[in-house]
Design a protein around this motif. Sequence first.
Motif, mmCIF file in Angstrom:
data_model
loop_
_atom_site.group_PDB
_atom_site.id
_atom_site.type_symbol
_atom_site.label_atom_id
_atom_site.label_comp_id
_atom_site.label_asym_id
_atom_site.label_seq_id
_atom_site.Cartn_x
_atom_site.Cartn_y
_atom_site.Cartn_z
ATOM 1 N N GLY A 185 8.918 6.265 16.477
ATOM 2 C CA GLY A 185 7.547 6.045 16.917
ATOM 3 C C GLY A 185 6.528 6.995 16.336
ATOM 4 N N SER A 186 6.938 7.849 15.425
ATOM 5 C CA SER A 186 6.000 8.797 14.813
ATOM 6 C C SER A 186 4.963 8.042 13.992
ATOM 7 C CB SER A 186 6.756 9.763 13.901
ATOM 8 O OG SER A 186 5.836 10.538 13.166
ATOM 9 N N ARG A 187 3.742 8.438 14.121
ATOM 10 C CA ARG A 187 2.683 7.806 13.353
ATOM 11 C C ARG A 187 2.408 8.565 12.058
ATOM 12 N NH1 ARG A 187 2.579 4.419 16.857
ATOM 13 N NH2 ARG A 187 1.325 3.755 18.559
ATOM 14 N N ALA A 188 2.853 9.788 11.955
ATOM 15 C CA ALA A 188 2.580 10.599 10.771
ATOM 16 C C ALA A 188 3.278 10.038 9.532
ATOM 17 C CB ALA A 188 3.038 12.033 11.001
ATOM 18 N N ILE A 189 2.610 10.192 8.406
ATOM 19 C CA ILE A 189 3.236 9.911 7.113
ATOM 20 C C ILE A 189 4.055 11.162 6.800
ATOM 21 C CG2 ILE A 189 2.843 9.447 4.663
ATOM 22 C CD1 ILE A 189 1.918 7.148 6.467
ATOM 23 N N LYS A 190 5.325 10.970 6.476
ATOM 24 C CA LYS A 190 6.211 12.116 6.276
ATOM 25 C C LYS A 190 6.149 12.682 4.867
ATOM 26 C CE LYS A 190 7.970 11.905 10.400
ATOM 27 N NZ LYS A 190 7.413 12.759 11.414
ATOM 28 N N TRP A 191 5.881 11.838 3.861
ATOM 29 C CA TRP A 191 5.885 12.333 2.489
ATOM 30 C C TRP A 191 5.219 11.322 1.576
ATOM 31 C CZ3 TRP A 191 6.596 17.228 1.665
ATOM 32 C CH2 TRP A 191 6.746 17.704 0.363
ATOM 33 N N ASN A 192 5.111 11.685 0.310
ATOM 34 C CA ASN A 192 4.565 10.791 -0.714
ATOM 35 C C ASN A 192 5.425 9.535 -0.839
ATOM 36 O OD1 ASN A 192 2.603 12.791 -1.615
ATOM 37 N ND2 ASN A 192 4.349 13.866 -2.483
ATOM 38 N N PHE A 193 4.806 8.476 -1.266
ATOM 39 C CA PHE A 193 5.455 7.190 -1.536
ATOM 40 C C PHE A 193 6.000 6.508 -0.279
ATOM 41 C CE2 PHE A 193 5.009 9.172 -5.613
ATOM 42 C CZ PHE A 193 4.587 8.135 -6.416
ATOM 43 N N THR A 194 5.289 6.688 0.829
ATOM 44 C CA THR A 194 5.524 5.851 2.000
ATOM 45 C C THR A 194 4.840 4.519 1.702
ATOM 46 O OG1 THR A 194 5.628 7.734 3.501
ATOM 47 C CG2 THR A 194 5.084 5.595 4.480
ATOM 48 N N LYS A 195 5.514 3.434 2.012
ATOM 49 C CA LYS A 195 5.033 2.110 1.626
ATOM 50 C C LYS A 195 4.768 1.235 2.853
ATOM 51 C CE LYS A 195 8.307 2.924 -1.923
ATOM 52 N NZ LYS A 195 8.692 4.151 -1.215
ATOM 53 N N PHE A 196 3.645 0.537 2.821
ATOM 54 C CA PHE A 196 3.301 -0.440 3.853
ATOM 55 C C PHE A 196 3.200 -1.803 3.182
ATOM 56 C CE2 PHE A 196 1.820 3.528 5.627
ATOM 57 C CZ PHE A 196 2.139 3.430 6.966
ATOM 58 N N ILE B 212 0.863 -1.184 0.000
ATOM 59 C CA ILE B 212 0.000 0.000 0.000
ATOM 60 C C ILE B 212 0.897 1.231 0.000
ATOM 61 C CG2 ILE B 212 -1.746 1.278 1.291
ATOM 62 C CD1 ILE B 212 -2.702 -1.447 2.412
ATOM 63 N N VAL B 213 0.643 2.147 -0.937
ATOM 64 C CA VAL B 213 1.513 3.304 -1.135
ATOM 65 C C VAL B 213 0.683 4.562 -1.315
ATOM 66 C CG1 VAL B 213 3.407 4.224 -2.526
ATOM 67 C CG2 VAL B 213 3.057 1.758 -2.411
ATOM 68 N N ASN B 214 1.048 5.639 -0.607
ATOM 69 C CA ASN B 214 0.434 6.934 -0.890
ATOM 70 C C ASN B 214 1.249 7.597 -1.999
ATOM 71 O OD1 ASN B 214 2.449 7.359 1.333
ATOM 72 N ND2 ASN B 214 1.909 9.511 1.043
ATOM 73 N N VAL C 134 -0.091 -7.780 -4.845
ATOM 74 C CA VAL C 134 -0.775 -6.642 -5.456
ATOM 75 C C VAL C 134 -0.253 -5.348 -4.841
ATOM 76 C CG1 VAL C 134 -2.748 -6.652 -3.839
ATOM 77 C CG2 VAL C 134 -3.042 -5.737 -6.153
ATOM 78 N N VAL C 135 -0.198 -4.308 -5.670
ATOM 79 C CA VAL C 135 0.130 -2.952 -5.228
ATOM 80 C C VAL C 135 -1.175 -2.179 -5.218
ATOM 81 C CG1 VAL C 135 1.350 -0.814 -5.800
ATOM 82 C CG2 VAL C 135 2.436 -3.022 -6.252
ATOM 83 N N LEU C 136 -1.411 -1.406 -4.165
ATOM 84 C CA LEU C 136 -2.576 -0.528 -4.082
ATOM 85 C C LEU C 136 -2.074 0.900 -3.944
ATOM 86 C CD1 LEU C 136 -4.820 -2.524 -1.567
ATOM 87 C CD2 LEU C 136 -4.702 -2.744 -4.060
ATOM 88 N N GLY C 137 -2.398 1.749 -4.917
ATOM 89 C CA GLY C 137 -1.959 3.134 -4.903
ATOM 90 C C GLY C 137 -3.054 4.064 -4.408
ATOM 91 N N CYS D 202 8.040 1.434 5.002
ATOM 92 C CA CYS D 202 9.254 1.964 4.377
ATOM 93 C C CYS D 202 8.983 3.375 3.885
ATOM 94 C CB CYS D 202 9.662 1.096 3.197
ATOM 95 S SG CYS D 202 9.964 -0.623 3.625
ATOM 96 N N GLY D 203 9.926 4.252 4.131
ATOM 97 C CA GLY D 203 9.787 5.640 3.720
ATOM 98 C C GLY D 203 9.997 5.854 2.242
ATOM 99 N N SER D 204 9.841 7.089 1.832
ATOM 100 C CA SER D 204 9.936 7.486 0.431
ATOM 101 C C SER D 204 11.280 7.184 -0.198
ATOM 102 C CB SER D 204 9.670 8.993 0.308
ATOM 103 O OG SER D 204 8.470 9.341 0.936
ATOM 104 N N LEU D 205 12.345 7.246 0.590
ATOM 105 C CA LEU D 205 13.685 7.039 0.049
ATOM 106 C C LEU D 205 13.957 5.591 -0.345
ATOM 107 C CD1 LEU D 205 15.766 9.345 2.417
ATOM 108 C CD2 LEU D 205 15.106 9.784 0.040
ATOM 109 N N ILE D 206 13.144 4.671 0.146
ATOM 110 C CA ILE D 206 13.275 3.258 -0.216
ATOM 111 C C ILE D 206 12.545 3.058 -1.539
ATOM 112 C CG2 ILE D 206 12.768 0.873 0.439
ATOM 113 C CD1 ILE D 206 14.793 2.291 2.285
ATOM 114 N N SER D 207 13.291 2.681 -2.559
ATOM 115 C CA SER D 207 12.656 2.467 -3.867
ATOM 116 C C SER D 207 11.879 1.151 -3.846
ATOM 117 C CB SER D 207 13.701 2.453 -4.977
ATOM 118 O OG SER D 207 14.410 1.240 -4.961
#
Length: 159
Positions: free
Chosen positions: A119-130, A29-31, A58-61, A142-147
């Motif tokens: 421990g932050s729950r906030a999404i920091k930026w686009n393309f955060t992946k679960f 799952i990706v924003n 499956v990827v969900l965008g 995984c954060g945005s920097l992880i391709s």
Amino acid sequence: MSNIYAYSANDINGETVNLDRYRNQVVLIVNTASQCGFTPQYQGLQTLYQAYQVRGFVVLGFPCNQFGGQEPGTHQQIGQYCRSNYGVSFPLFEKIAVNGTNTHPLYQYLKNAAPGCFGSRAIKWNFTKFLVQRNGEVAARCGSLISPLQLCSKIERLL
């Protein structure tokens, strides 16, 4: 709620999709956003989807306009952009909020199940992946920097 199967969201065409549809699949799952420095990650997401779809992946965008206004288009514009520029064939959903008072319930669950750095729950930026395992529980955040392609070994372990 203890897994993603309890949630639903509207797909890019406005149809309600119960995430139970993805039961027993490994889900990423990706924003997303179309005007972000990380937007080329759509290609990696599509590559993962094509490579592992037959094995139950499956990827969900989930487009989001909360980070620098980088997803300003309509649902139709977003879908067209993703298809024509990156060949996206994985499921896309309507724009949602991933932070704040209007956070989509799925993202409330994801952020609580897998907090970010310190421990932050906030999404920091686009393309955060679960990355979600077959039982619907979150396996990794995984954060945005992880391709996307850096997730291959994690995905393979879950498949």
